[in-house]
Design an enzyme around this catalytic site. Structure first.
Site, PDB file in Angstrom:
ATOM      1  N   ARG A   1       0.910  -1.062   0.025  1.00  0.00           N
ATOM      2  CA  ARG A   1       0.141   0.024   0.010  1.00  0.00           C
ATOM      3  C   ARG A   1       0.874   1.180  -0.040  1.00  0.00           C
ATOM      4  NH1 ARG A   1      -3.196  -2.849  -1.682  1.00  0.00           N
ATOM      5  NH2 ARG A   1      -5.247  -3.391  -0.884  1.00  0.00           N
TER       6      ARG A   1
ATOM      7  N   GLU B   1      -1.730   7.873  -5.535  1.00  0.00           N
ATOM      8  CA  GLU B   1      -2.124   7.294  -6.908  1.00  0.00           C
ATOM      9  C   GLU B   1      -3.389   7.318  -7.418  1.00  0.00           C
ATOM     10  OE1 GLU B   1      -3.058   2.529  -6.291  1.00  0.00           O
ATOM     11  OE2 GLU B   1      -1.125   2.929  -5.644  1.00  0.00           O
TER      12      GLU B   1
ATOM     13  N   ASP C   1       5.522  -0.306  -6.638  1.00  0.00           N
ATOM     14  CA  ASP C   1       4.255  -0.536  -7.314  1.00  0.00           C
ATOM     15  C   ASP C   1       3.001   0.192  -6.880  1.00  0.00           C
ATOM     16  OD1 ASP C   1       3.017  -2.145  -9.643  1.00  0.00           O
ATOM     17  OD2 ASP C   1       1.949  -3.077  -7.798  1.00  0.00           O
TER      18      ASP C   1
END
Length: 486
Positions: free
Chosen positions: A385, A414, A409
């Protein structure tokens, strides 16, 4: 534009070639990007359009989507018969859109001198009036079926949920896909749904939950493991059942973490860019290190973390693990040990990989203080997260060299950017832009889960959750409930 496009439109199919040629000379080409507004409510109509390719959504003043215009369709022509017409609906490009357009005045002048065009337009208006009187038939669902509405739907969601549409039909549900994320601005689109399906960047706040409840939505089916974006307290108050997919492919995420480690270590992006332009020289800039013998700190040894540990042990790494719940197999493995305090892990790890849920207690667990306790040049990997890392402190650590590499990632900001195409727009998030500028940072777009096996498991588990709900299980009776996780 082409004779064939005009002839495919009911609006112009009866025109002779001479009139069609006049139209071909009149219309010009224009492109709108996904998300652009062609018109907003209250705008003055100044142009008429023919949609050549793409999809345009029509929203009413309640921000409810009432119709989608598909390839080869006409709009704006009814305004020709209104003095100073204002747009009564908002038109948004759902995809990149190509249109042909003419100014209202140009088209009026042509129609004035050609009665055949006026006749075509009157027939078109008649069909439009029937549409608005009777309602959008393609969107109104049959009374016999309930609606399972998939928000933030991507091509892979359509593909894998599409494989299960017969099963959904068998339990009396119809699958409807919505490209928009579920937020307070788009929640009105769920008006016809009984179950909504949401993903990691949907914003299911208290006011969204209240609106869903008012619309008659009874279940939120998360197609992901995380649920920190859902106000569970509000869901319980509204008696909304919430289920998730607790594990779709832990191998996919663990293997992506390894991919980030190896790509950063062996400078794969730099090597790829060099050889693409014919540069096959070697230099110290491409020098990596042996993973064998390195100490890797794994924070969180649940399903994903444990699989990552197994892969790293295969590489010959030494593992230092931290988790409130200790895995018995890892405890027994001579290549792994648990520590009681994160400070001990920070002090010895060459690489740190995060696999913790985002909770109030874990938010920004990687911050200036914890980074200062790490080894110089440490590699930091996050496939869990984004909120686990304070991005500003991470950037400071990268600038000083305290953090030698970062593989991300996920990113705490985001929501607006990940899963969307921003190639034609400016990224206004300064922190994200700064991260992307480092040559020792790899950012991927929350794709660690994206494997065939994971997508198949997500769709099947989501369907199983829905099937349980339809069979009578509610709230914390569901196998994969979130309702008891506040």
């Amino acid at each position: 534009m082409g004779q064939e496009i005009l002839n495919s439109l009911p609006l112009f199919k009866e025109l002779d070639k001479k009139t069609t040629d006049h139209l071909l000379d009149l219309f010009k080409e224009k492109t709108f990007l996904k998300g652009d507004a062609l018109y907003s409510i209250g705008d003055i109509h100044r142009e008429v359009f023919i949609l050549k390719s793409g999809h345009v959504a029509i929203y009413n003043n309640k921000k409810e989507k009432i119709k989608t215009l598909d390839n080869i369709s006409a709009f704006g022509f009814t305004s020709l018969f209104i003095d100073k017409p204002t747009c009564s609906h908002t038109l948004i490009a759902e995809t990149d859109v190509e249109v042909f357009y003419a100014t209202r005045q140009e088209f009026e002048d042509l129609a004035y001198h050609n009665p055949a065009i006026t006749s075509c337009i009157l027939k078109y208006i008649a069909s439009e009036l029937r549409y608005w009187r009777d309602g959008p038939v393609d969107y109104i669902q049959s009374k016999e079926k309930h609606v399972f509405m998939v928000f933030d739907a991507k091509s892979y969601d359509r593909k894998y949920f599409g494989l299960l549409e017969e099963q959904f039909a068998a339990i009396n549900y119809e699958v409807v896909y919505i490209e928009s994320k579920l937020t307070r601005e788009t929640v009105a689109l769920a008006k016809k749904a009984k179950i909504v399906c949401a993903f990691v960047n949907d914003v299911i706040s208290e006011d969204v939950v209240q609106r869903l409840h008012a619309f008659g939505v009874e279940m939120i089916a998360m197609r992901c493991a995380g649920f920190n974006n859902v106000d569970l307290k509000a869901c319980d108050q509204a008696k909304l059942s919430v289920a998730r997919v607790p594990a779709y492919s832990p191998y996919a995420v663990a293997e992506h973490a390894i991919t980030l480690i190896m790509s950063l270590n062996r400078k794969i992006p730099q090597a790829y860019n060099r050889t693409r332009i014919g540069d096959f020289t070697l230099s110290t800039a491409l020098t990596g290190f042996d993973l064998h013998g390195k100490t890797v700190g794994v924070i969180g040894t649940g399903k994903i973390g444990k699989i990552l540990c197994g892969i790293l042990i295969g590489f010959g790494c030494k593992l230092v693990c931290y988790d409130i719940f200790r895995d018995k197999e890892l405890l027994a493995n001579p290549n792994a040990r648990y520590v009681d305090e994160l400070d001990e892990l920070y002090a010895v790890a060459d690489i740190i990989s995060l696999h913790s849920p985002l909770l109030p207690s874990t938010k920004h667990m990687i911050n200036k203080e914890s980074i200062n306790k790490m080894k110089n040049g440490v590699m930091l990997i996050n496939t869990s997260r984004g909120g686990l890392i304070d991005t500003l402190d991470l950037i400071d650590g990268l600038k000083t060299g305290k953090i030698g590499y970062a593989g991300l990632d996920v990113y705490e900001g985001e929501g607006e950017y990940f899963f969307e195409n921003w190639t034609a727009q400016v990224i206004k998030d300064d922190l994200l832009s700064r991260l992307l500028s480092f040559n020792n940072v790899i950012v991927t777009s929350h794709q660690a889960f994206l494997t065939h096996e994971a997508l198949e498991n997500i769709s099947h588990t989501t369907f199983t959750n829905v099937q349980e709900f339809v069979a009578g299980k509610k709230l914390d009776q569901l196998t994969n409930t979130c309702n008891n996780m506040k």
